[in-house]
Design an enzyme around this catalytic site. Sequence first.
Site, PDB file in Angstrom:
ATOM      1  N   ARG A   1      46.522  36.366  29.409  1.00 57.07           N
ATOM      2  CA  ARG A   1      47.213  37.696  29.882  1.00 57.07           C
ATOM      3  C   ARG A   1      48.664  37.639  29.425  1.00 57.07           C
ATOM      4  O   ARG A   1      49.357  38.761  29.171  1.00 57.07           O
ATOM      5  CB  ARG A   1      47.196  37.758  31.382  1.00 57.07           C
ATOM      6  CG  ARG A   1      45.742  38.054  31.913  1.00 57.07           C
ATOM      7  CD  ARG A   1      45.748  38.314  33.155  1.00 57.07           C
ATOM      8  NE  ARG A   1      46.401  39.298  33.721  1.00 57.07           N
ATOM      9  CZ  ARG A   1      46.873  39.522  35.312  1.00 57.07           C
ATOM     10  NH1 ARG A   1      46.310  38.486  36.038  1.00 57.07           N
ATOM     11  NH2 ARG A   1      47.723  40.293  35.664  1.00 57.07           N
TER      12      ARG A   1
ATOM     13  N   GLN B   1      53.439  45.821  42.182  1.00 54.63           N
ATOM     14  CA  GLN B   1      52.562  44.525  42.050  1.00 54.63           C
ATOM     15  C   GLN B   1      52.515  44.088  40.935  1.00 54.63           C
ATOM     16  O   GLN B   1      51.512  42.944  40.876  1.00 54.63           O
ATOM     17  CB  GLN B   1      51.094  45.246  42.680  1.00 54.63           C
ATOM     18  CG  GLN B   1      51.381  45.683  44.359  1.00 54.63           C
ATOM     19  CD  GLN B   1      49.997  46.505  44.540  1.00 54.63           C
ATOM     20  OE1 GLN B   1      48.886  46.107  44.898  1.00 54.63           O
ATOM     21  NE2 GLN B   1      50.121  47.884  44.221  1.00 54.63           N
TER      22      GLN B   1
ATOM     23  N   ASP C   1      53.273  41.813  34.905  1.00 55.79           N
ATOM     24  CA  ASP C   1      53.758  41.843  33.920  1.00 55.79           C
ATOM     25  C   ASP C   1      55.240  41.974  33.687  1.00 55.79           C
ATOM     26  O   ASP C   1      55.835  42.067  34.644  1.00 55.79           O
ATOM     27  CB  ASP C   1      53.096  43.236  32.936  1.00 55.79           C
ATOM     28  CG  ASP C   1      53.530  44.475  33.470  1.00 55.79           C
ATOM     29  OD1 ASP C   1      54.630  44.753  33.738  1.00 55.79           O
ATOM     30  OD2 ASP C   1      52.568  45.116  33.621  1.00 55.79           O
TER      31      ASP C   1
ATOM     32  N   HIS D   1      53.810  40.387  43.539  1.00 59.72           N
ATOM     33  CA  HIS D   1      52.652  39.580  43.174  1.00 59.72           C
ATOM     34  C   HIS D   1      53.361  38.755  42.352  1.00 59.72           C
ATOM     35  O   HIS D   1      52.333  37.823  41.809  1.00 59.72           O
ATOM     36  CB  HIS D   1      51.522  40.428  42.970  1.00 59.72           C
ATOM     37  CG  HIS D   1      50.835  40.967  44.100  1.00 59.72           C
ATOM     38  ND1 HIS D   1      49.761  42.082  43.748  1.00 59.72           N
ATOM     39  CD2 HIS D   1      51.253  41.243  45.395  1.00 59.72           C
ATOM     40  CE1 HIS D   1      49.326  42.440  44.892  1.00 59.72           C
ATOM     41  NE2 HIS D   1      50.214  42.080  45.715  1.00 59.72           N
TER      42      HIS D   1
ATOM     43  N   CYS E   1      56.250  24.823  39.704  1.00 59.93           N
ATOM     44  CA  CYS E   1      55.808  23.433  39.730  1.00 59.93           C
ATOM     45  C   CYS E   1      54.927  22.997  41.153  1.00 59.93           C
ATOM     46  O   CYS E   1      55.791  23.430  42.370  1.00 59.93           O
ATOM     47  CB  CYS E   1      57.146  22.488  39.562  1.00 59.93           C
ATOM     48  SG  CYS E   1      56.363  20.801  39.721  1.00 59.93           S
TER      49      CYS E   1
ATOM     50  N   THR F   1      48.339  52.878  41.789  1.00 65.60           N
ATOM     51  CA  THR F   1      47.779  51.505  42.573  1.00 65.60           C
ATOM     52  C   THR F   1      46.558  52.314  43.304  1.00 65.60           C
ATOM     53  O   THR F   1      46.559  53.238  43.812  1.00 65.60           O
ATOM     54  CB  THR F   1      48.691  51.026  43.752  1.00 65.60           C
ATOM     55  OG1 THR F   1      47.896  50.081  44.392  1.00 65.60           O
ATOM     56  CG2 THR F   1      49.328  51.803  44.503  1.00 65.60           C
ATOM     57  N   SER F   2      45.600  51.433  43.248  1.00 67.42           N
ATOM     58  CA  SER F   2      44.189  51.906  43.931  1.00 67.42           C
ATOM     59  C   SER F   2      44.096  51.830  45.363  1.00 67.42           C
ATOM     60  O   SER F   2      43.435  52.241  46.171  1.00 67.42           O
ATOM     61  CB  SER F   2      43.111  50.716  43.534  1.00 67.42           C
ATOM     62  OG  SER F   2      42.822  49.558  43.736  1.00 67.42           O
TER      63      SER F   2
ATOM     64  N   GLU G   1      43.056  59.326  39.737  1.00 61.24           N
ATOM     65  CA  GLU G   1      42.017  59.117  40.502  1.00 61.24           C
ATOM     66  C   GLU G   1      42.561  59.352  41.980  1.00 61.24           C
ATOM     67  O   GLU G   1      43.316  58.621  42.263  1.00 61.24           O
ATOM     68  CB  GLU G   1      41.302  57.755  40.186  1.00 61.24           C
ATOM     69  CG  GLU G   1      40.948  57.471  38.686  1.00 61.24           C
ATOM     70  CD  GLU G   1      39.706  58.613  38.224  1.00 61.24           C
ATOM     71  OE1 GLU G   1      38.911  59.061  39.049  1.00 61.24           O
ATOM     72  OE2 GLU G   1      39.730  58.830  37.031  1.00 61.24           O
TER      73      GLU G   1
HETATM   74  P1  OAD Z   1      44.075  48.390  40.361  1.00 65.11           P
HETATM   75  O1  OAD Z   1      43.240  47.986  39.092  1.00 65.11           O
HETATM   76  O2  OAD Z   1      43.429  48.291  41.765  1.00 65.11           O
HETATM   77  O3  OAD Z   1      44.256  50.125  40.435  1.00 65.11           O
HETATM   78  C1  OAD Z   1      44.940  50.653  39.174  1.00 65.11           C
HETATM   79  C2  OAD Z   1      44.998  52.154  39.656  1.00 65.11           C
HETATM   80  O4  OAD Z   1      45.715  52.689  38.663  1.00 65.11           O
HETATM   81  C3  OAD Z   1      43.673  52.888  39.963  1.00 65.11           C
HETATM   82  O5  OAD Z   1      43.720  53.538  41.032  1.00 65.11           O
HETATM   83  C4  OAD Z   1      43.707  53.965  38.510  1.00 65.11           C
HETATM   84  O6  OAD Z   1      43.100  55.245  38.899  1.00 65.11           O
HETATM   85  C5  OAD Z   1      45.228  54.150  38.295  1.00 65.11           C
HETATM   86  N1  OAD Z   1      45.680  54.426  37.042  1.00 65.11           N
HETATM   87  C6  OAD Z   1      44.859  54.175  35.838  1.00 65.11           C
HETATM   88  N2  OAD Z   1      45.468  54.737  34.785  1.00 65.11           N
HETATM   89  C7  OAD Z   1      46.746  55.282  35.313  1.00 65.11           C
HETATM   90  C8  OAD Z   1      48.008  55.868  34.595  1.00 65.11           C
HETATM   91  N3  OAD Z   1      48.062  56.427  33.417  1.00 65.11           N
HETATM   92  N4  OAD Z   1      49.012  56.531  35.634  1.00 65.11           N
HETATM   93  C9  OAD Z   1      48.683  55.960  36.925  1.00 65.11           C
HETATM   94  N5  OAD Z   1      47.657  55.553  37.445  1.00 65.11           N
HETATM   95  C10 OAD Z   1      46.797  55.206  36.644  1.00 65.11           C
HETATM   96  O7  OAD Z   1      45.339  47.896  40.367  1.00 65.11           O
HETATM   97  P2  OAD Z   1      46.256  47.753  41.471  1.00 65.11           P
HETATM   98  O8  OAD Z   1      46.275  48.680  42.510  1.00 65.11           O
HETATM   99  O9  OAD Z   1      47.546  47.527  41.021  1.00 65.11           O
HETATM  100  O10 OAD Z   1      46.255  41.246  42.755  1.00 65.11           O
HETATM  101  O11 OAD Z   1      45.482  46.065  42.300  1.00 65.11           O
HETATM  102  C11 OAD Z   1      46.402  45.523  43.134  1.00 65.11           C
HETATM  103  C12 OAD Z   1      46.127  44.242  43.283  1.00 65.11           C
HETATM  104  O12 OAD Z   1      44.892  43.745  43.104  1.00 65.11           O
HETATM  105  C13 OAD Z   1      46.982  43.583  41.950  1.00 65.11           C
HETATM  106  O13 OAD Z   1      48.301  43.175  41.852  1.00 65.11           O
HETATM  107  C14 OAD Z   1      45.930  42.281  41.682  1.00 65.11           C
HETATM  108  C15 OAD Z   1      44.789  43.104  42.008  1.00 65.11           C
HETATM  109  O14 OAD Z   1      43.656  42.338  42.346  1.00 65.11           O
HETATM  110  C16 OAD Z   1      46.271  40.106  42.617  1.00 65.11           C
HETATM  111  O15 OAD Z   1      46.129  39.757  41.387  1.00 65.11           O
HETATM  112  C17 OAD Z   1      46.624  39.275  43.706  1.00 65.11           C
END
Ligand code: OAD
Length: 272
Positions: free
Chosen positions: A74, A105, A108, A123, A131, A204-205, A231
């Site tokens: 990554r 969250q 990157d 996150h 370390c 965010t989902s 979505e």
């Molecule tokens: P997700 O992968 O769960 O969700 C990403 C969201 O972005 C989805 O709801 C998509 O519909 C939306 N999406 C996709 N393309 C988009 C765009 N161009 N503009 C706006 N939205 C778009 O990611 P997160 O909600 O960030 O945690 O996940 C939260 C946490 O769960 C992450 O930080 C990670 C993960 O497991 C850890 O690693 C601890």
Amino acid sequence: MNPQINSEEQQLIDLMDSARRVFVFCGAGVSAESGVPTFRGMGGLWEGHRVEDVATPEAFQRDPVTVWRFYAARQAGLMGVLPNPAHQVLAAMERHYPAFLLVSQNVDNLHERAGSHRLVKLHGSLMETRCTAHGTVTTIDAPVPLPTLERGELPRCPEGGLLRPNVVWFGEWLDPDHLARIEQFLQAAEREPPGSLLLLSIGTSGQVSGGYGFLELVTALGGHTVEVNPEPTPFSKVVDLALRSPAGELLERVWPQVVQQRLQCVVAQKEP
Ligand code: OAD
């Protein structure tokens, strides 16, 4: 009204125009238009990986090489990507609003590269190591080399302590300093005129972030809430306004309108 702007987008522009305290909460979708994969859904990072094998403290204890290979890949993926208009508009918003906080969250480094400073990386960060022996956090500017990991050699501090990615894994606590900073920022809205506070939840989902309760807190404080996501999510039904568009494409279109509207207001106030 600008013909390229629909009525929901105009509502967003009006909310952004009248807001005095802006809280942006981001997820992986913000970086999707840069080509960084999101976590869930088709082609997502969790497809082909079990979370418990690569993103838990137990996985790291059991098999640090596999965990490091996942994060090194990554890190390498970040080298070829650039901030997109969503990151750029969020950085511009920070310069525009005196009371602004971006909570992401995303691990990157695209917010920083776009110029965001008032930023909480909830996150952690892909380009930092921590370390496990001394707790020291170090920023790195190149990915951990895959060939050394393939040989079973793990990254270590100068005293030999095992380094881990400085990210929050499943089953770990969020940094209490981060939570305190967020709470302090939001609670300040209590001393301001009603409706000054605006929350934008972008990309965010809600699968993880639904549990953080920021949206509920902003609502309880009398703020407005908006979601930007192509979505629907669990947030969609509870926010004041849900816009189904890619973040970069939408923010790039609406932000100049917000700036223009605010300028017109300043000019109107100055005219005798
Ligand atoms: P997700 O992968 O769960 O969700 C990403 C969201 O972005 C989805 O709801 C998509 O519909 C939306 N999406 C996709 N393309 C988009 C765009 N161009 N503009 C706006 N939205 C778009 O990611 P997160 O909600 O960030 O945690 O996940 C939260 C946490 O769960 C992450 O930080 C990670 C993960 O497991 C850890 O690693 C601890």
